[in-house]
Every structure is written in C-alpha cells, then in structure tokens.
Write a protein that holds these residues in place. Sequence first.
Motif, short mmCIF file in Angstrom:
data_model
loop_
_atom_site.label_atom_id
_atom_site.label_comp_id
_atom_site.label_asym_id
_atom_site.label_seq_id
_atom_site.Cartn_x
_atom_site.Cartn_y
_atom_site.Cartn_z
N PRO A 309 0.80 -1.23 0.00
CA PRO A 309 0.00 0.00 0.00
C PRO A 309 0.83 1.28 0.00
CG PRO A 309 -0.98 -1.59 1.47
CD PRO A 309 0.31 -2.19 1.02
N ALA A 310 1.90 1.34 0.80
CA ALA A 310 2.71 2.56 0.86
C ALA A 310 3.37 2.84 -0.49
CB ALA A 310 3.75 2.43 1.96
N GLU A 311 3.83 1.79 -1.16
CA GLU A 311 4.47 1.97 -2.46
C GLU A 311 3.44 2.34 -3.52
OE1 GLU A 311 6.81 2.61 -5.51
OE2 GLU A 311 7.47 2.45 -3.41
N LEU A 312 2.23 1.82 -3.41
CA LEU A 312 1.16 2.23 -4.33
C LEU A 312 0.91 3.73 -4.22
CD1 LEU A 312 -1.41 -0.68 -3.85
CD2 LEU A 312 0.00 -0.28 -5.86
N ALA A 313 0.93 4.24 -3.00
CA ALA A 313 0.73 5.68 -2.78
C ALA A 313 1.87 6.48 -3.39
CB ALA A 313 0.61 5.97 -1.29
N ARG A 314 3.09 6.03 -3.17
CA ARG A 314 4.24 6.76 -3.73
C ARG A 314 4.21 6.74 -5.26
NH1 ARG A 314 6.72 4.60 1.10
NH2 ARG A 314 7.29 2.65 0.04
N ARG A 319 3.08 9.51 -10.40
CA ARG A 319 2.26 9.55 -11.62
C ARG A 319 1.59 10.90 -11.79
NH1 ARG A 319 -0.77 6.60 -15.25
NH2 ARG A 319 -2.90 7.34 -15.60
N LEU A 320 1.04 11.43 -10.72
CA LEU A 320 0.35 12.72 -10.82
C LEU A 320 1.32 13.87 -11.04
CD1 LEU A 320 -2.74 13.19 -10.68
CD2 LEU A 320 -2.03 10.95 -9.86
N LYS A 321 2.50 13.80 -10.43
CA LYS A 321 3.51 14.84 -10.67
C LYS A 321 3.97 14.82 -12.12
CE LYS A 321 5.48 15.25 -6.01
NZ LYS A 321 6.70 15.04 -5.18
N THR A 322 4.19 13.62 -12.66
CA THR A 322 4.62 13.50 -14.06
C THR A 322 3.56 14.05 -15.00
OG1 THR A 322 5.95 11.54 -13.55
CG2 THR A 322 5.34 11.88 -15.85
N LYS A 323 2.30 13.72 -14.71
CA LYS A 323 1.22 14.20 -15.55
C LYS A 323 1.11 15.73 -15.47
CE LYS A 323 -2.55 11.82 -15.87
NZ LYS A 323 -3.85 11.16 -15.62
N ALA A 324 1.26 16.29 -14.27
CA ALA A 324 1.18 17.74 -14.11
C ALA A 324 2.32 18.43 -14.87
CB ALA A 324 1.22 18.10 -12.64
#
Length: 341
Positions: A309-314, A319-324
């Motif tokens: 779970p912790a790695e899924l969050a990271r 992913r969101l930073k790359t998309k932004a």
Amino acid sequence: MTEPLRLGVLVDCEAKLALLKTAVGQTGQKIEYCALVPSVNDTAGSNTPVLCLDQLDRIRDLDAWLVDIIHAEDDTQQAPGAAILNALLSSSLPVLLNDSSEMGDSPSDKVAWVNRVKTRLQRLLGEVNLQANPAAHEVWVLAASTGGPTALCEFLGELEPNLGLGFLYAQHIEEGYSPALMSMITRAGPYPPVTAGQGSVIQPNAITIVDPARRVQVLENSTLIVHDEPWGGCYQPSIDQLVANLARTHKNRCGMIVFSGMGEDGSASCRFIKQQGGQVWVQAPENCVVDSMPCAVLETECVDLTAEPAELARALNRRLKTKANSIEEQAADESPAIHRI
C-alpha cells in the motif's frame, strides 16, 4: 450530506401541482414557492396563487424552478404563461421543464411519470451542487474487503496532499459502520472523508465513502445519485457495479486500486477500466490479510502495478507529478513566442 433543493414550482393546474409535490417530497427536496400561471385552465377558487410576470423579481432564495405548463404559441390565451417561461429561461436559475402530457391515465402510468420526475430532480440537485463545489476531473475507486481498512490507512499515510484526484472508497462492510470508517480516514492522511449523498459531487482531494446499503450511481459530471434500492449481487457495496459505471462515465479519467479482501468482487469490472484506458493497481497478495480479491484481479492480466500500500501511494504521487509536468510543458509549447527587439 447535501442540502435539499429550494424549488419554485410553476404549473397551470392544481392536478399537476399535486403530482409534482409527491415527486419533490419523495426525493427529499423542498418547495419554497408554488404558483399557477394564467392559462386556458380555470384557476378560480384555487388556493394556489396565480403568478404574473411582474412578480418574478420579488421571488428570492430559490435554487431552481420546476415548470410544467402547456405552451401553445398560436394561442393568445397562453401568452402570459409563455412570457413567464421565457423570463425564467433567461434568468440565472436552472429551470427543469417537465411535460405532464406524456403521462397516461392508469395508476401505473402516474407512478412511472412520478419516478421519471424524481430521476430528473436528482440530476438537477447534482447540477446545482456543481455550481458551489468543483468536481474532480479524474476519479479512482479504492476497493477493499477483509483487511482493507488497515491497508487503506497505510496507503493514505504516504499519499501527498492536493493531488487533485477524487476517490470513491468501496469497502465491503455492514450498514452502520461508515462513521467508524470516516474517523479512521480522518486520522490516516490529508484526504478528508465525505459520505455519498444524493446529488453530492465527487470532489478533488477528498474520499467519498460509498453507501453499502443503497446503490450509488456515478454521472458523467462526477455527481452521484443514491438510489432507494440495494446493490445487486452478494457484495455490499458491489465494486463491480460501481467500477463498470465509472468506466462508462469517465473513460480514461478513472482508475481502481484493489486492496486486501475476500472474494472476487472487482475482477469483472477491471476489464472495463482497461478497455477505456484507465489504470488497475492491486495490493501485493503476500502483503494482504486476505488475498482473494487482489489475486482474482491479477488473474485477469489487466493489472498495471502490484505493490504494498505505501508503495502504491508513492507511485500515485509520482504519476500525478509527471502528468502535471507534462501538462505544463505542453502549455508552454503551445504559448506564443515572445520576440524581443
């Protein structure tokens, strides 16, 4: 929970008003004002006031109008009603135009008509709520059963704030445990929990807890309809129904993460997510309290990422930073060049 709509109801006969009051009451909305319009129908002796055009500006504190009047452009007696309708349509308030002429005479026809009005009112509530609460552009389902709450807390503990996503949390659980889930999520991370209410908006940077007792429908505009009926099948809530619905409405703007759980719920609908270009992630089976749900999804070969779970969050943070960053770079490339002399 969302506040009920404050409605103005405008009709041309008392019979319509009675039916609309039934529909409005059954959806939990409020009628703040109701009136008849001048028409060919005889309004003498009615207890409902007759509305004139010059009175419209004095009617305040409404969220929307619900209107059901006969409109015939070639009938001069309908002119006052037509003028009032045109004034309403040019105002800033939403207007829900209803058509009672489609209603049959039998009791079953009247029930079906009232149900259609109820559905339209539920959608209207979402539209009004959107004016005050922006909806998430991208929505992810957090799906879990046995052992899921602990895994979710680990996930939320590593999730960065303000990623802009909207989350729907579908946890197999008995009715009445939602307050405990809300307390747990509040302590776990930066994303506040909200309950899935009638017409509520899937907000960015928040976790909407899906009702296990009543079926929740996601609309294209990221608002919700909560139906007065249970989820189909043996799971409450049904992850497969929720995810299939979300895949239809949000296409590649959705994803799902399957945490620890018993059973196979989510394994059928993950294919819809992949077909639409969304993401399917699962908690690593060896890290689960019960690995049935993640394993069932893995067997579909639709999974993009498997991790604790912790790695899924990271991974979601990255992913969101790359998309932004990609969006910013694209905007910069499309901006006109500045020539200095």
